[in-house]
Design a protein around this motif. Sequence first.
Motif, PDB file in Angstrom:
ATOM      1  N   SER A   1      10.532  -7.735  -1.617  1.00  0.00           N
ATOM      2  CA  SER A   1       9.747  -7.198  -2.739  1.00  0.00           C
ATOM      3  C   SER A   1      10.572  -6.132  -3.436  1.00  0.00           C
ATOM      4  CB  SER A   1       8.409  -6.626  -2.254  1.00  0.00           C
ATOM      5  OG  SER A   1       8.611  -5.654  -1.243  1.00  0.00           O
ATOM      6  N   ARG A   2      10.357  -6.019  -4.737  1.00  0.00           N
ATOM      7  CA  ARG A   2      11.101  -5.014  -5.514  1.00  0.00           C
ATOM      8  C   ARG A   2      10.123  -4.055  -6.151  1.00  0.00           C
ATOM      9  NH1 ARG A   2      16.156  -8.315  -8.163  1.00  0.00           N
ATOM     10  NH2 ARG A   2      17.364  -8.319  -6.243  1.00  0.00           N
ATOM     11  N   TRP A   3      10.563  -2.806  -6.236  1.00  0.00           N
ATOM     12  CA  TRP A   3       9.693  -1.734  -6.710  1.00  0.00           C
ATOM     13  C   TRP A   3      10.438  -0.842  -7.694  1.00  0.00           C
ATOM     14  CZ3 TRP A   3       4.820  -2.116  -4.911  1.00  0.00           C
ATOM     15  CH2 TRP A   3       4.632  -2.956  -3.809  1.00  0.00           C
ATOM     16  N   GLU A   4       9.708  -0.371  -8.705  1.00  0.00           N
ATOM     17  CA  GLU A   4      10.360   0.543  -9.633  1.00  0.00           C
ATOM     18  C   GLU A   4       9.475   1.762  -9.885  1.00  0.00           C
ATOM     19  OE1 GLU A   4      11.112  -1.363 -13.374  1.00  0.00           O
ATOM     20  OE2 GLU A   4       9.015  -1.323 -13.972  1.00  0.00           O
ATOM     21  N   THR A   5      10.146   2.860 -10.195  1.00  0.00           N
ATOM     22  CA  THR A   5       9.431   4.086 -10.542  1.00  0.00           C
ATOM     23  C   THR A   5      10.256   4.849 -11.557  1.00  0.00           C
ATOM     24  OG1 THR A   5       8.293   6.023  -9.637  1.00  0.00           O
ATOM     25  CG2 THR A   5      10.474   5.583  -8.766  1.00  0.00           C
ATOM     26  N   ILE A   6       9.605   5.736 -12.280  1.00  0.00           N
ATOM     27  CA  ILE A   6      10.321   6.592 -13.222  1.00  0.00           C
ATOM     28  C   ILE A   6      10.574   7.918 -12.519  1.00  0.00           C
ATOM     29  CG2 ILE A   6      10.260   7.753 -15.439  1.00  0.00           C
ATOM     30  CD1 ILE A   6       8.421   5.554 -16.441  1.00  0.00           C
ATOM     31  N   ASN A   7      11.823   8.254 -12.402  1.00  0.00           N
ATOM     32  CA  ASN A   7      12.231   9.479 -11.723  1.00  0.00           C
ATOM     33  C   ASN A   7      12.492  10.544 -12.791  1.00  0.00           C
ATOM     34  OD1 ASN A   7      13.208  11.282  -9.856  1.00  0.00           O
ATOM     35  ND2 ASN A   7      15.240  10.366  -9.740  1.00  0.00           N
ATOM     36  N   VAL A   8      11.581  11.525 -12.874  1.00  0.00           N
ATOM     37  CA  VAL A   8      11.677  12.512 -13.939  1.00  0.00           C
ATOM     38  C   VAL A   8      12.018  13.882 -13.364  1.00  0.00           C
ATOM     39  CG1 VAL A   8      10.416  13.631 -15.798  1.00  0.00           C
ATOM     40  CG2 VAL A   8       9.991  11.257 -15.302  1.00  0.00           C
TER      41      VAL A   8
ATOM     42  N   SER B   1       0.834  -1.222   0.000  1.00  0.00           N
ATOM     43  CA  SER B   1       0.000   0.000   0.000  1.00  0.00           C
ATOM     44  C   SER B   1       0.850   1.246   0.000  1.00  0.00           C
ATOM     45  CB  SER B   1      -0.861   0.102   1.250  1.00  0.00           C
ATOM     46  OG  SER B   1      -1.713  -0.900   1.349  1.00  0.00           O
ATOM     47  N   VAL B   2       1.879   1.243   0.837  1.00  0.00           N
ATOM     48  CA  VAL B   2       2.714   2.444   0.967  1.00  0.00           C
ATOM     49  C   VAL B   2       3.444   2.726  -0.341  1.00  0.00           C
ATOM     50  CG1 VAL B   2       4.802   3.315   2.098  1.00  0.00           C
ATOM     51  CG2 VAL B   2       2.983   2.292   3.463  1.00  0.00           C
ATOM     52  N   MET B   3       4.054   1.697  -0.912  1.00  0.00           N
ATOM     53  CA  MET B   3       4.854   1.917  -2.126  1.00  0.00           C
ATOM     54  C   MET B   3       3.965   2.273  -3.310  1.00  0.00           C
ATOM     55  SD  MET B   3       7.917   1.627  -1.059  1.00  0.00           S
ATOM     56  CE  MET B   3       8.951   1.559  -2.504  1.00  0.00           C
ATOM     57  N   GLU B   4       2.796   1.657  -3.396  1.00  0.00           N
ATOM     58  CA  GLU B   4       1.880   2.009  -4.492  1.00  0.00           C
ATOM     59  C   GLU B   4       1.366   3.423  -4.310  1.00  0.00           C
ATOM     60  OE1 GLU B   4      -1.047  -1.114  -4.723  1.00  0.00           O
ATOM     61  OE2 GLU B   4       0.287  -2.371  -5.929  1.00  0.00           O
ATOM     62  N   GLY B   5       1.249   3.860  -3.070  1.00  0.00           N
ATOM     63  CA  GLY B   5       0.859   5.242  -2.804  1.00  0.00           C
ATOM     64  C   GLY B   5       1.909   6.241  -3.287  1.00  0.00           C
ATOM     65  N   LEU B   6       3.160   5.791  -3.351  1.00  0.00           N
ATOM     66  CA  LEU B   6       4.244   6.643  -3.860  1.00  0.00           C
ATOM     67  C   LEU B   6       4.435   6.460  -5.362  1.00  0.00           C
ATOM     68  CD1 LEU B   6       6.987   6.035  -1.114  1.00  0.00           C
ATOM     69  CD2 LEU B   6       5.569   8.073  -1.398  1.00  0.00           C
ATOM     70  N   ASN B   7       3.502   5.766  -6.008  1.00  0.00           N
ATOM     71  CA  ASN B   7       3.564   5.495  -7.452  1.00  0.00           C
ATOM     72  C   ASN B   7       4.730   4.597  -7.843  1.00  0.00           C
ATOM     73  OD1 ASN B   7       1.257   6.947  -8.197  1.00  0.00           O
ATOM     74  ND2 ASN B   7       2.414   8.861  -8.124  1.00  0.00           N
ATOM     75  N   TYR B   8       5.032   3.638  -7.006  1.00  0.00           N
ATOM     76  CA  TYR B   8       5.991   2.602  -7.377  1.00  0.00           C
ATOM     77  C   TYR B   8       5.205   1.396  -7.880  1.00  0.00           C
ATOM     78  CZ  TYR B   8      10.033   4.895  -5.273  1.00  0.00           C
ATOM     79  OH  TYR B   8      11.056   5.758  -4.989  1.00  0.00           O
ATOM     80  N   ARG B   9       5.814   0.685  -8.825  1.00  0.00           N
ATOM     81  CA  ARG B   9       5.183  -0.534  -9.331  1.00  0.00           C
ATOM     82  C   ARG B   9       6.002  -1.729  -8.861  1.00  0.00           C
ATOM     83  NH1 ARG B   9       5.055  -1.139 -15.678  1.00  0.00           N
ATOM     84  NH2 ARG B   9       7.264  -1.167 -15.315  1.00  0.00           N
TER      85      ARG B   9
END
Lengths: 121, 132
Positions: free
Chosen positions: A114-121, A86-94
């Motif tokens: 668990s592993r999480w990825e996001t696009i850092n723009v 929940s926390v990571m998806e709230g930060l827009n991580y997949r």
Amino acid sequence: MKTHTELKAEVYNALKNDSLLIDNILWINAPTVKNKFPLIVYRIIDAVPDYNFCGRSSEMVQFQVDIYGNHGEMAWLDGQHERVVSVMEGLNYRMIGGSPEFIVEELNKVVKVSRWETINV
Amino acid sequence: MATAVNQKEIERKINNVIKVVARSVDEGLEEVGQRGVTIVKINSPYITGRLRNSMGYLIKGEIKGSSGSPSDIMKSKNIKNAVVIGTNVVYAGRVEYLSKTGSAGYMQRSYNQLKPIAEKVMQTAIKGGIGT
């Protein structure tokens, strides 16, 4: 584009502010017997540059979050994992890949990864 | 009568294009497999070489690129239009997720490096096959 320090702080604050997650959260590679348990550990696994054009850039950043718990508390471990989701998806991580579990013999603990990825723009 | 012949001709040509694209996809996947195994082997940690040598790629039910012992090579499955790169070594997962020596994430990094290469290889293979 945020710096990695800012991203780490963002993840730490989000995990810390969740009242249902344990308080013991560390930015380290792996815990030792000197650490207190249960414990959540997180770190950056990889950062892949995407584009860099006209002063704008982006990268794909991948985090790994490990939850360490006792052998007899698998249901609690699953609950903590759900909170991390929940926390990571709230930060827009997949979430990438599954969430495997391992027994860490030297610590006599179980770890759920668990592993999480996001696009850092 | 003329309309029926044209329709058959069109179907024949479409089937030819499908076969050409399928062959191009197979060739592209073969190259992706070879490059992927090379990348994974470079990124794999090395002490005895067991993990590194066991890395192979699975394409059309056949395992290639691995020089490890038979029990360390991943099991064959007939998967269509895909290439699978991996190993059957029992501690591969622990090294990937829990290694403390900096090796953790070797498969993830390999995937990150291979992904743009694979896209280009497949584009080139399919375009070459169609003739564009």
